[in-house]
Design a protein around this motif. Structure first.
Motif, mmCIF file in Angstrom:
data_model
loop_
_atom_site.group_PDB
_atom_site.id
_atom_site.type_symbol
_atom_site.label_atom_id
_atom_site.label_comp_id
_atom_site.label_asym_id
_atom_site.label_seq_id
_atom_site.Cartn_x
_atom_site.Cartn_y
_atom_site.Cartn_z
ATOM 1 N N LEU A 151 0.856 -1.181 0.000
ATOM 2 C CA LEU A 151 0.000 0.000 0.000
ATOM 3 C C LEU A 151 0.896 1.235 0.000
ATOM 4 O O LEU A 151 1.693 1.428 0.907
ATOM 5 C CB LEU A 151 -0.906 -0.006 1.229
ATOM 6 N N VAL A 152 0.807 2.072 -1.050
ATOM 7 C CA VAL A 152 1.696 3.226 -1.171
ATOM 8 C C VAL A 152 0.984 4.559 -0.972
ATOM 9 O O VAL A 152 1.635 5.583 -0.780
ATOM 10 C CB VAL A 152 2.456 3.228 -2.527
ATOM 11 N N ASN A 153 -0.353 4.545 -1.013
ATOM 12 C CA ASN A 153 -1.090 5.780 -0.778
ATOM 13 C C ASN A 153 -2.501 5.435 -0.318
ATOM 14 O O ASN A 153 -3.086 4.449 -0.758
ATOM 15 C CB ASN A 153 -1.141 6.641 -2.045
ATOM 16 N N LYS A 154 -3.041 6.303 0.550
ATOM 17 C CA LYS A 154 -4.366 6.081 1.124
ATOM 18 C C LYS A 154 -5.000 7.449 1.322
ATOM 19 O O LYS A 154 -4.375 8.335 1.896
ATOM 20 C CB LYS A 154 -4.168 5.374 2.465
ATOM 21 N N GLN A 155 -6.220 7.620 0.803
ATOM 22 C CA GLN A 155 -6.892 8.907 0.919
ATOM 23 C C GLN A 155 -8.368 8.672 1.238
ATOM 24 O O GLN A 155 -9.110 8.115 0.436
ATOM 25 C CB GLN A 155 -6.735 9.682 -0.396
ATOM 26 N N HIS A 156 -8.784 9.107 2.431
ATOM 27 C CA HIS A 156 -10.155 8.894 2.892
ATOM 28 C C HIS A 156 -11.084 9.982 2.345
ATOM 29 O O HIS A 156 -10.707 11.144 2.250
ATOM 30 C CB HIS A 156 -10.204 8.901 4.433
ATOM 31 N N HIS A 157 -12.293 9.581 1.992
ATOM 32 C CA HIS A 157 -13.320 10.508 1.505
ATOM 33 C C HIS A 157 -14.574 10.254 2.338
ATOM 34 O O HIS A 157 -15.222 9.224 2.191
ATOM 35 C CB HIS A 157 -13.590 10.238 0.027
ATOM 36 N N PRO A 158 -14.938 11.190 3.227
ATOM 37 C CA PRO A 158 -16.129 10.970 4.052
ATOM 38 C C PRO A 158 -17.413 11.084 3.234
ATOM 39 O O PRO A 158 -17.438 11.725 2.189
ATOM 40 C CB PRO A 158 -16.046 12.078 5.099
ATOM 41 N N LYS A 159 -18.477 10.452 3.742
ATOM 42 C CA LYS A 159 -19.761 10.606 3.058
ATOM 43 C C LYS A 159 -20.203 12.056 3.184
ATOM 44 O O LYS A 159 -19.806 12.771 4.115
ATOM 45 C CB LYS A 159 -20.789 9.625 3.599
ATOM 46 N N ASP A 160 -20.999 12.490 2.223
ATOM 47 C CA ASP A 160 -21.489 13.869 2.219
ATOM 48 C C ASP A 160 -22.821 13.890 1.468
ATOM 49 O O ASP A 160 -23.395 12.839 1.207
ATOM 50 C CB ASP A 160 -20.439 14.821 1.615
ATOM 51 N N ASP A 161 -23.287 15.068 1.101
ATOM 52 C CA ASP A 161 -24.598 15.161 0.447
ATOM 53 C C ASP A 161 -24.627 14.508 -0.934
ATOM 54 O O ASP A 161 -25.695 14.197 -1.450
ATOM 55 C CB ASP A 161 -25.071 16.621 0.371
ATOM 56 N N ARG A 162 -23.461 14.268 -1.542
ATOM 57 C CA ARG A 162 -23.398 13.619 -2.857
ATOM 58 C C ARG A 162 -22.933 12.163 -2.778
ATOM 59 O O ARG A 162 -22.938 11.467 -3.788
ATOM 60 C CB ARG A 162 -22.473 14.396 -3.786
ATOM 61 N N HIS A 163 -22.459 11.746 -1.615
ATOM 62 C CA HIS A 163 -21.907 10.399 -1.453
ATOM 63 C C HIS A 163 -22.534 9.755 -0.222
ATOM 64 O O HIS A 163 -22.283 10.200 0.895
ATOM 65 C CB HIS A 163 -20.383 10.473 -1.306
ATOM 66 N N LYS A 164 -23.302 8.701 -0.432
ATOM 67 C CA LYS A 164 -24.041 8.059 0.646
ATOM 68 C C LYS A 164 -23.123 7.267 1.593
ATOM 69 O O LYS A 164 -23.496 6.974 2.720
ATOM 70 C CB LYS A 164 -25.086 7.123 0.013
ATOM 71 N N TYR A 165 -21.926 6.912 1.115
ATOM 72 C CA TYR A 165 -21.000 6.087 1.894
ATOM 73 C C TYR A 165 -19.628 6.749 1.985
ATOM 74 O O TYR A 165 -19.200 7.440 1.059
ATOM 75 C CB TYR A 165 -20.830 4.706 1.227
ATOM 76 N N ASP A 166 -18.938 6.501 3.114
ATOM 77 C CA ASP A 166 -17.513 6.827 3.199
ATOM 78 C C ASP A 166 -16.774 5.893 2.250
ATOM 79 O O ASP A 166 -17.195 4.750 2.037
ATOM 80 C CB ASP A 166 -16.971 6.529 4.611
ATOM 81 N N PHE A 167 -15.648 6.356 1.714
ATOM 82 C CA PHE A 167 -14.785 5.473 0.920
ATOM 83 C C PHE A 167 -13.353 5.952 1.020
ATOM 84 O O PHE A 167 -13.089 7.090 1.412
ATOM 85 C CB PHE A 167 -15.260 5.358 -0.536
ATOM 86 N N THR A 168 -12.436 5.057 0.689
ATOM 87 C CA THR A 168 -11.006 5.368 0.765
ATOM 88 C C THR A 168 -10.340 4.916 -0.520
ATOM 89 O O THR A 168 -10.547 3.776 -0.972
ATOM 90 C CB THR A 168 -10.361 4.647 1.973
ATOM 91 N N TYR A 169 -9.560 5.823 -1.131
ATOM 92 C CA TYR A 169 -8.743 5.448 -2.291
ATOM 93 C C TYR A 169 -7.494 4.772 -1.763
ATOM 94 O O TYR A 169 -6.767 5.326 -0.934
ATOM 95 C CB TYR A 169 -8.333 6.692 -3.081
ATOM 96 N N LEU A 170 -7.234 3.555 -2.256
ATOM 97 C CA LEU A 170 -6.058 2.792 -1.867
ATOM 98 C C LEU A 170 -5.213 2.526 -3.104
ATOM 99 O O LEU A 170 -5.713 1.952 -4.080
ATOM 100 C CB LEU A 170 -6.462 1.456 -1.231
ATOM 101 N N SER A 171 -3.955 2.948 -3.070
ATOM 102 C CA SER A 171 -3.057 2.714 -4.212
ATOM 103 C C SER A 171 -1.996 1.705 -3.792
ATOM 104 O O SER A 171 -1.308 1.894 -2.793
ATOM 105 C CB SER A 171 -2.367 4.023 -4.621
ATOM 106 N N TYR A 172 -1.891 0.636 -4.586
ATOM 107 C CA TYR A 172 -0.929 -0.435 -4.316
ATOM 108 C C TYR A 172 0.044 -0.545 -5.483
ATOM 109 O O TYR A 172 -0.308 -0.280 -6.623
ATOM 110 C CB TYR A 172 -1.639 -1.786 -4.208
ATOM 111 N N LYS A 173 1.259 -0.983 -5.160
ATOM 112 C CA LYS A 173 2.184 -1.395 -6.215
ATOM 113 C C LYS A 173 2.713 -2.772 -5.859
ATOM 114 O O LYS A 173 2.772 -3.147 -4.682
ATOM 115 C CB LYS A 173 3.302 -0.384 -6.428
ATOM 116 N N ARG A 174 3.060 -3.523 -6.898
ATOM 117 C CA ARG A 174 3.558 -4.876 -6.678
ATOM 118 C C ARG A 174 4.894 -4.802 -5.940
ATOM 119 O O ARG A 174 5.726 -3.976 -6.231
ATOM 120 C CB ARG A 174 3.738 -5.605 -8.017
ATOM 121 N N ARG A 175 5.056 -5.679 -4.952
ATOM 122 C CA ARG A 175 6.317 -5.736 -4.179
ATOM 123 C C ARG A 175 7.435 -6.305 -5.020
ATOM 124 O O ARG A 175 7.257 -7.096 -5.870
ATOM 125 C CB ARG A 175 6.144 -6.617 -2.934
#
Length: 163
Positions: A139-163
């Motif tokens: 896991l090389v990057n992680k960015q959380h996005h809370p739910k809001d008036d346009r997004h019913k669910y919280d979500f997190t962008y997870l970026s992976y690279k092969r080891r």
């Protein structure tokens, strides 16, 4: 070097979708998908292709199907295996695997990166994202996005690279 990036949105139970459709609506995730994939080849299974009302602009569509007589509803390249699809990606190109579940599973051993949107919730589904083996992926990057008036669910962008 060829970059092969799996891009997906999957719930905490790895649910991808049901009845060939997504089970959530996340406009910011759609924007990110468009930004990342524009100008590149996108590789998908037949059902994923058929879920689009029209081609996604500024992308080269490559659809994988076992059906030798398959005729897509709009112009795209049709191949009959993941290997055939990957052969269409040049050595210095970036291509995105965009689904569905079976194509994701087949490409896990060949991908160089994963861009996963983890939707925080559990959903009923008939298509699932494969487990990510932490021994193979970093896991090389992680960015959380809370739910809001346009997004019913919280979500997190997870970026992976092969080891």
């Amino acid at each position: 070097m060829k970059k092969l990036i799996i891009i997906a949105a999957a719930a905490e139970n790895n649910a991808l979708g049901k009845d060939n459709d997504l089970v959530w609506h996340l406009p910011d995730d759609f924007k990110r998908f468009k930004k990342l994939t524009s100008g590149h080849k996108i590789i998908m299974g037949r059902k994923t292709l058929e879920s689009f009302p029209k081609p996604l602009p500024n992308r080269t569509h490559i659809a994988i199907t076992r059906d030798e007589d398959y005729t897509p509803k709009f112009p795209c390249t049709v191949v009959h295996s993941l290997a055939d699809a990957l052969a269409l990606v040049g050595d210095s190109e970036t291509a995105f695997i965009i689904g569905g579940g079976e194509i994701y599973k087949q490409s896990m051993d060949r991908a160089t990166h994963i861009e996963l949107t983890r939707v925080h919730g559990t959903f009923e589904a008939d298509a699932f994202f494969p487990e990510i083996d932490e021994d193979q992926w970093e896991l090389v990057n992680k960015q959380h996005h809370p739910k809001d008036d346009r997004h019913k669910y919280d979500f997190t962008y997870l970026s992976y690279k092969r080891r």
